[in-house]
Design an enzyme around this catalytic site. Structure first.
Site, PDB file in Angstrom:
ATOM      1  CB  SER A 182      -0.910  -0.193   1.286  1.00 31.46           C
ATOM      2  OG  SER A 182      -1.799   0.866   1.001  1.00 31.46           O
ATOM      3  CG  ASP A 199      -6.501  -3.106  -3.974  1.00 32.16           C
ATOM      4  OD1 ASP A 199      -7.382  -2.461  -3.432  1.00 32.16           O
ATOM      5  OD2 ASP A 199      -5.468  -2.586  -4.068  1.00 32.16           O
TER       6      ASP A 199
END
Length: 462
Positions: A181, A384
């Site tokens: 991330s 995602d």
């Protein structure tokens, strides 16, 4: 004779000092040793946790948790894991629901083993960074509103140098960085800090060999285009909204127009529906209210600002917040020793909402570290929508690296685990059926990925 006496005296003093330093390090290590965590199943590997001060003037101290390798820890590499946010905890995510040796049970009071823990292959440090995340703290409250990329990287470097003084058995050990991330910034930026620091030494104590990052924020412009492309190609938004975003949003600008904001906000608040944006095909946690996220589309990475819940059990973040706020757990971890006035949370809203300096792109760092010969792997869970596979591919394609091994499917337990392409200086891999936190959704495939990375081997072709 006098010279011989002087030399003998010097040797006595040297070895006395060396012995004292070793004894001091050993005492510090023992103070950090975890005997057992509440509700923990029995294990044979050692664990340590505690604080390392990184700025005496401001009183900044970072909290770490080391889980040594399950077997032969003295012969295994050392890996530092970082979660992103910016402002989210590596204890909450990396350690407790991704790559750590334990998972928290639904009651929030006991643990069970993770059979795909990465400490099967390495000694893992989970670092809560920067100060203000999790148990890490600062005595200067203004620090919480002035955090940014540069200070985070510098504090992490200081942490490593001082931590290795406390754990000298890891000096010169093969060392890697890992994360996901917004750690797409943290990891390469820290790698560059270490690389620059090491230039002053013929044999540096931080023996950095490479890094691996997943669903990583990389380049604002290309990430933004790739994210909107993913939304459209996965039927999350209409053709009309897709074309409106492309028409009104200038992703190379720091400021967005009202029409751009309106188009993106409409997509997220009216077209997405009540899905988990971090894993679009799995259930959301009904224990928490679904909150719409308002973002500035020119900085689409701000959808990372609050990772709610995702995974096979979408409420795991709830269990972590219950477990790590228990006084007996904090005592076992040697955490919250200063009596922090606020509850431990998985992410810090103060840091998230007050982040200062943030690089527009880390691609120049990639180029420098590829040239330096570091092993670099980038992976992407393909379900995602926050930092999607399309964003990563768009960003990496602009490195213009020569292809070494063309695109092919890789395998895990006789099934396609994902797809990969090996470039000169970098390996890219997807993990099939994984969301933002790859090891949570596909633990076995993530473990094979990690093992291949450490071995410096291409992912299995059959």
């Amino acid at each position: 004779m006098a010279r011989m006496a002087t030399a003998a005296t010097f040797l006595i003093l040297f070895f006395s000092s060396f012995t004292a330093i070793v004894a001091w390090s050993s005492r510090e290590q023992e103070l950090d040793r975890i005997t057992a965590l509440p509700g923990q199943p029995e294990v044979k590997f050692s664990q340590f946790s505690g604080y390392v001060t990184v700025d005496e003037k401001h009183g900044r101290a970072l909290f770490y948790w080391l889980t040594e390798a399950a077997t032969n820890p003295e012969n295994k590499p050392l890996v530092l894991w970082l979660n992103g946010g910016p402002g989210c905890s590596s204890v909450a995510y990396g350690a407790s629901e991704e790559i750590g040796p334990f998972r928290i049970n639904r009651n929030g009071s006991s643990l069970h083993l993770n059979k795909n823990s990465w400490n099967r292959e390495a000694n893992i440090i989970f670092l809560e960074s920067p100060a203000g995340v999790g148990f890490s703290y600062t005595n200067t409250s203004s620090d919480l509103k002035t955090s940014g990329d540069n200070r985070t990287a510098q504090d992490a470097l200081i942490f490593l140098i001082r931590w290795l003084s406390r754990f000298p058995q890891y000096k010169y050990r093969e060392f890697y960085l890992a994360g996901e991330s917004y750690a797409g910034h943290y990891v390469p930026q820290l790698a560059k800090k270490i690389h620059d620091y090491n230039k002053a030494y013929s044999r540096p104590i931080i023996n950095l060999k490479g890094f691996i990052v997943g669903n990583a924020v990389t380049d604002n412009y290309y990430d933004s285009i790739g994210t909107v492309t993913f939304w459209w190609s996965h039927s999350m938004i209409s053709d009309k909204t897709y074309h409106s975003i492309l028409k009104y949003c200038n992703f190379s600008s720091e400021k967005s127009s009202k029409k751009c904001d309106d188009a993106v906000n409409y997509a997220m608040n009216h077209e997405f529906g009540d899905i988990d944006q971090y894993s679009i095909y799995t259930p959301s946690c009904i224990a928490l209210p679904n909150k719409s996220v308002t973002i500035k589309p020119v900085r689409l990475k701000k959808t990372l600002l609050r990772r709610r819940v995702s995974g096979y059990d979408p409420c795991t973040e709830n269990y972590a917040e219950k477990y790590y706020n228990r006084p007996e757990v904090q005592k076992a971890l040697h955490a919250n020793v200063t009596g922090i006035s606020y509850k431990w949370t998985a992410c810090s809203d103060v840091l998230i909402n007050n982040w200062k300096d943030s690089e527009d792109s880390v691609l120049p760092i990639y180029k420098e570290l590829i040239a330096a010969g570091l092993r670099i792997w980038v992976f992407s869970g393909d379900t995602d929508s926050v930092v999607p596979v399309t964003a990563t591919r768009f960003s990496l394609s602009h490195l213009n690296l020569p292809i070494k091994t063309p695109w092919y499917p890789w395998y895990s337990v006789n099934q396609v685990g994902g797809w990969t392409e090996v470039y000169k200086g970098l390996t890219f891999a997807t993990i099939r059926g994984a969301g933002h936190e790859v090891p949570l959704f596909q633990p076995k495939r993530a473990f094979i990925l990690f093992r291949s990375f450490l071995a410096g081997e291409e992912l299995p072709k059959s």
